[in-house]
Design a protein around this motif. Structure first.
Motif, mmCIF file in Angstrom:
data_model
loop_
_atom_site.group_PDB
_atom_site.id
_atom_site.type_symbol
_atom_site.label_atom_id
_atom_site.label_comp_id
_atom_site.label_asym_id
_atom_site.label_seq_id
_atom_site.Cartn_x
_atom_site.Cartn_y
_atom_site.Cartn_z
ATOM 1 N N MET A 1 0.842 -1.169 0.000
ATOM 2 C CA MET A 1 0.000 0.000 0.000
ATOM 3 C C MET A 1 0.886 1.229 0.000
ATOM 4 S SD MET A 1 -2.692 1.333 2.845
ATOM 5 C CE MET A 1 -4.166 0.691 2.147
ATOM 6 N N LYS A 2 0.484 2.205 -0.778
ATOM 7 C CA LYS A 2 1.180 3.489 -0.840
ATOM 8 C C LYS A 2 0.138 4.567 -0.585
ATOM 9 C CE LYS A 2 4.186 6.161 -3.802
ATOM 10 N NZ LYS A 2 4.891 6.211 -5.076
ATOM 11 N N THR A 3 0.483 5.542 0.285
ATOM 12 C CA THR A 3 -0.463 6.593 0.636
ATOM 13 C C THR A 3 0.186 7.966 0.500
ATOM 14 O OG1 THR A 3 0.106 6.730 2.978
ATOM 15 C CG2 THR A 3 -1.538 5.082 2.363
ATOM 16 N N THR A 4 -0.665 8.990 0.525
ATOM 17 C CA THR A 4 -0.184 10.366 0.606
ATOM 18 C C THR A 4 0.201 10.634 2.054
ATOM 19 O OG1 THR A 4 -2.332 11.304 1.166
ATOM 20 C CG2 THR A 4 -1.799 11.101 -1.189
ATOM 21 N N GLU A 5 0.769 11.805 2.316
ATOM 22 C CA GLU A 5 1.098 12.174 3.696
ATOM 23 C C GLU A 5 -0.150 12.267 4.572
ATOM 24 O OE1 GLU A 5 3.471 15.676 4.111
ATOM 25 O OE2 GLU A 5 5.268 14.679 3.378
ATOM 26 N N GLN A 6 -1.287 12.496 3.958
ATOM 27 C CA GLN A 6 -2.541 12.592 4.708
ATOM 28 C C GLN A 6 -3.183 11.223 4.906
ATOM 29 O OE1 GLN A 6 -1.919 14.525 1.875
ATOM 30 N NE2 GLN A 6 -1.172 16.215 3.106
ATOM 31 N N GLY A 7 -2.579 10.172 4.371
ATOM 32 C CA GLY A 7 -3.108 8.826 4.559
ATOM 33 C C GLY A 7 -4.082 8.389 3.482
ATOM 34 N N LEU A 8 -4.225 9.167 2.422
ATOM 35 C CA LEU A 8 -5.116 8.763 1.337
ATOM 36 C C LEU A 8 -4.407 7.718 0.483
ATOM 37 C CD1 LEU A 8 -6.422 12.284 0.319
ATOM 38 C CD2 LEU A 8 -7.599 10.564 1.692
ATOM 39 N N PRO A 9 -5.075 6.610 0.192
ATOM 40 C CA PRO A 9 -4.407 5.558 -0.575
ATOM 41 C C PRO A 9 -4.140 5.978 -2.017
ATOM 42 C CG PRO A 9 -6.696 4.971 -0.145
ATOM 43 C CD PRO A 9 -6.434 6.254 0.576
ATOM 44 N N LEU A 10 -2.929 5.701 -2.473
ATOM 45 C CA LEU A 10 -2.551 5.960 -3.854
ATOM 46 C C LEU A 10 -2.483 4.654 -4.644
ATOM 47 C CD1 LEU A 10 0.344 8.527 -3.332
ATOM 48 C CD2 LEU A 10 -1.971 8.991 -4.147
ATOM 49 N N ALA A 11 -2.045 3.595 -3.971
ATOM 50 C CA ALA A 11 -1.930 2.294 -4.621
ATOM 51 C C ALA A 11 -2.133 1.196 -3.587
ATOM 52 C CB ALA A 11 -0.561 2.150 -5.275
ATOM 53 N N VAL A 12 -2.901 0.210 -3.966
ATOM 54 C CA VAL A 12 -3.140 -0.934 -3.089
ATOM 55 C C VAL A 12 -2.913 -2.185 -3.921
ATOM 56 C CG1 VAL A 12 -4.824 -2.163 -1.680
ATOM 57 C CG2 VAL A 12 -4.846 0.334 -1.738
ATOM 58 N N LYS A 13 -2.066 -3.046 -3.425
ATOM 59 C CA LYS A 13 -1.786 -4.305 -4.100
ATOM 60 C C LYS A 13 -2.414 -5.406 -3.248
ATOM 61 C CE LYS A 13 2.142 -5.832 -6.645
ATOM 62 N NZ LYS A 13 3.608 -5.903 -6.706
ATOM 63 N N VAL A 14 -3.306 -6.171 -3.840
ATOM 64 C CA VAL A 14 -4.037 -7.188 -3.088
ATOM 65 C C VAL A 14 -3.629 -8.570 -3.581
ATOM 66 C CG1 VAL A 14 -6.316 -8.067 -2.494
ATOM 67 C CG2 VAL A 14 -5.985 -5.621 -2.813
ATOM 68 N N ASP A 15 -3.179 -9.385 -2.654
ATOM 69 C CA ASP A 15 -2.877 -10.777 -2.963
ATOM 70 C C ASP A 15 -4.203 -11.481 -3.234
ATOM 71 O OD1 ASP A 15 -2.565 -13.724 -1.915
ATOM 72 O OD2 ASP A 15 -0.548 -13.006 -2.426
ATOM 73 N N PRO A 16 -4.313 -12.254 -4.297
ATOM 74 C CA PRO A 16 -5.585 -12.917 -4.632
ATOM 75 C C PRO A 16 -6.182 -13.731 -3.475
ATOM 76 C CG PRO A 16 -4.064 -13.136 -6.456
ATOM 77 C CD PRO A 16 -3.291 -12.520 -5.319
ATOM 78 N N ALA A 17 -5.357 -14.314 -2.643
ATOM 79 C CA ALA A 17 -5.866 -15.093 -1.508
ATOM 80 C C ALA A 17 -6.613 -14.215 -0.510
ATOM 81 C CB ALA A 17 -4.718 -15.820 -0.822
ATOM 82 N N GLU A 18 -6.243 -12.944 -0.422
ATOM 83 C CA GLU A 18 -6.887 -12.033 0.523
ATOM 84 C C GLU A 18 -8.288 -11.629 0.084
ATOM 85 O OE1 GLU A 18 -5.721 -11.215 3.513
ATOM 86 O OE2 GLU A 18 -4.030 -12.535 3.102
ATOM 87 N N LEU A 19 -8.608 -11.820 -1.171
ATOM 88 C CA LEU A 19 -9.928 -11.445 -1.676
ATOM 89 C C LEU A 19 -11.038 -12.337 -1.118
ATOM 90 C CD1 LEU A 19 -9.012 -10.689 -5.384
ATOM 91 C CD2 LEU A 19 -9.430 -9.053 -3.529
#
Length: 92
Positions: free
Chosen positions: A1-19
């Motif tokens: 996960m990558k976020t801005t300094e304010q904590g807003l998500p910029l990128a989320v990578k989800v492992d298929p098993a987590e779905l």
């Protein structure tokens, strides 16, 4: 996960098993990680300002969290959720 300094998500990578997890649990974990990222980014910004010579009064006026506040927040979070999140997510 990558976020801005304010904590807003910029990128989320989800492992298929987590779905296969409960969507509300996954969403809650994402939110907690975003909040943690924002707190840590605020602390890093505060330390930069402190190193640049900003006075304690001016730092307090910024509203940026102190190291103790971030640590306290993370401890409370761990107690609220009893265990570490069982996830592939990592703070950045």
């Amino acid at each position: 996960m990558k976020t801005t300094e304010q904590g807003l998500p910029l990128a989320v990578k989800v492992d298929p098993a987590e779905l296969h997890r409960d969507p509300s649990q996954l969403a809650g974990e994402l939110l907690r990680l975003c909040q943690r990222a924002a707190a840590r980014a605020g602390l890093a910004r505060r330390k930069q300002m402190e190193a640049a010579g900003m006075s304690a009064a001016a730092l307090a006026a910024t509203g940026l969290p102190t190291e103790a506040e971030v640590a306290r927040q993370e401890i409370v979070e761990e107690q609220d959720y009893d265990t570490e999140p069982q996830s592939w997510l990592r703070t950045v």
